[in-house]
Design a protein around this motif. Structure first.
Motif, short mmCIF file in Angstrom:
data_model
loop_
_atom_site.label_atom_id
_atom_site.label_comp_id
_atom_site.label_asym_id
_atom_site.label_seq_id
_atom_site.Cartn_x
_atom_site.Cartn_y
_atom_site.Cartn_z
N ASP A 1 1.09 -1.17 0.01
CA ASP A 1 0.27 -0.09 -0.05
C ASP A 1 1.11 1.04 -0.40
O ASP A 1 0.45 2.19 -0.68
CB ASP A 1 -1.03 -0.24 1.35
CG ASP A 1 -1.61 -1.17 1.12
OD1 ASP A 1 -2.37 -1.40 0.00
OD2 ASP A 1 -1.89 -2.06 1.92
N PHE A 2 2.14 0.99 0.99
CA PHE A 2 2.46 2.49 1.08
C PHE A 2 3.77 2.30 0.21
O PHE A 2 4.78 3.63 -0.02
CB PHE A 2 2.69 3.02 2.54
CG PHE A 2 1.31 2.38 2.61
CD1 PHE A 2 0.96 4.55 2.48
CD2 PHE A 2 0.65 2.14 3.39
CE1 PHE A 2 -0.23 4.72 3.28
CE2 PHE A 2 -0.73 2.58 3.79
CZ PHE A 2 -0.75 3.96 3.56
N GLY B 1 0.75 4.99 6.74
CA GLY B 1 -0.46 5.49 6.41
C GLY B 1 -0.18 7.09 5.94
O GLY B 1 0.48 6.91 5.57
N PRO B 2 -1.55 7.29 6.01
CA PRO B 2 -1.44 8.02 5.22
C PRO B 2 -1.45 9.61 6.54
O PRO B 2 -1.87 9.58 7.12
CB PRO B 2 -2.85 9.21 4.67
CG PRO B 2 -4.01 7.78 5.68
CD PRO B 2 -2.87 7.18 6.22
N GLN C 1 -1.48 13.35 5.59
CA GLN C 1 -2.04 14.42 5.23
C GLN C 1 -2.66 15.14 6.00
O GLN C 1 -3.20 14.21 7.64
CB GLN C 1 -3.39 14.17 4.80
CG GLN C 1 -3.47 13.82 3.12
CD GLN C 1 -3.54 12.24 2.63
OE1 GLN C 1 -3.20 11.77 4.16
NE2 GLN C 1 -2.86 12.03 1.63
N SER D 1 6.84 10.27 3.34
CA SER D 1 7.40 10.39 2.29
C SER D 1 7.71 11.85 1.97
O SER D 1 8.20 12.95 2.66
CB SER D 1 6.39 10.00 1.68
OG SER D 1 5.10 11.41 1.70
N ASP E 1 3.49 13.34 2.80
CA ASP E 1 1.65 12.87 2.42
C ASP E 1 1.19 11.29 2.77
O ASP E 1 0.11 10.89 3.33
CB ASP E 1 1.20 13.02 0.83
CG ASP E 1 1.74 12.30 0.06
OD1 ASP E 1 2.83 11.41 0.49
OD2 ASP E 1 1.01 12.06 -0.97
N SER E 2 2.54 10.95 3.59
CA SER E 2 2.25 9.30 4.21
C SER E 2 3.53 8.84 4.74
O SER E 2 4.62 9.61 5.05
CB SER E 2 2.19 8.63 2.80
OG SER E 2 3.37 8.42 1.84
#
Length: 166
Positions: free
Chosen positions: A33-34, A72-73, A75, A129, A133-134
């Motif tokens: 996912d990431f 995870g995100p 934001q 990142s 954003d993650s």
């Protein structure tokens, strides 16, 4: 039956997450996912199912230590906010080490679970990142008396843990 369930869990974990490389006793995990990667100590730890948790969680054969790798995100969540959230968790009692930069931080310390005489050491590293954003994170926790046993393992995680893609 229990051995069969563990084998099925390992097979499911390894088929769901592409394995990039394998060295003796360790396997590289890449999160689908990431996009972060980490080395997993597959001889000393086995994956366990943790409902509603992304990433992978491993527990030592004696049940005393646990490792979590997840992402995870991020934001609307800067480094300070995420660090504060982690350091004020229910179990966290004492932070003994903090370090960090613009796109990463480390927290370490200990807590004392109810019904257990010995404090538990935790070590957490979070990487954002490049676009912020993650995030990717790992945490290892183990009894204080096992610190010599796990110090080298923490160094391997440090050297091989990567930030999420993006």
């Amino acid at each position: 039956m229990r051995l069969w369930c563990q084998a099925l869990t390992v097979a499911t974990l390894l088929s769901a997450q592409p394995v990039l490389a394998q060295t003796e006793g360790w396997q590289t995990y890449r999160d689908p996912d990431f996009g972060f990667s980490a080395m997993l100590p597959t001889e000393q730890f086995a994956p366990i199912a943790v409902p509603e948790t992304q990433g992978v969680t491993l527990r030592s054969a004696d049940g005393e230590a646990q490792i979590n790798f997840h992402g995870g995100p991020a934001q609307d969540m800067g480094r300070d906010m995420l660090e504060e959230r982690l350091s004020s968790g229910d179990q966290i009692r004492t932070i003994t080490y903090r370090a960090g930069g613009d796109s990463w931080f480390v927290l370490s310390g200990y807590y004392k679970p109810e019904g257990i005489d010995e404090p538990v050491i935790f070590y957490t590293k979070v990487l954002f990142s490049l676009t912020h954003d993650s995030f990717s994170a790992f945490e290892i926790s183990f009894p204080q008396s096992d610190k010599p046993r796990y110090e080298d393992m923490v160094e391997i995680f440090e050297d091989n843990f990567t930030r999420p893609a993006g």
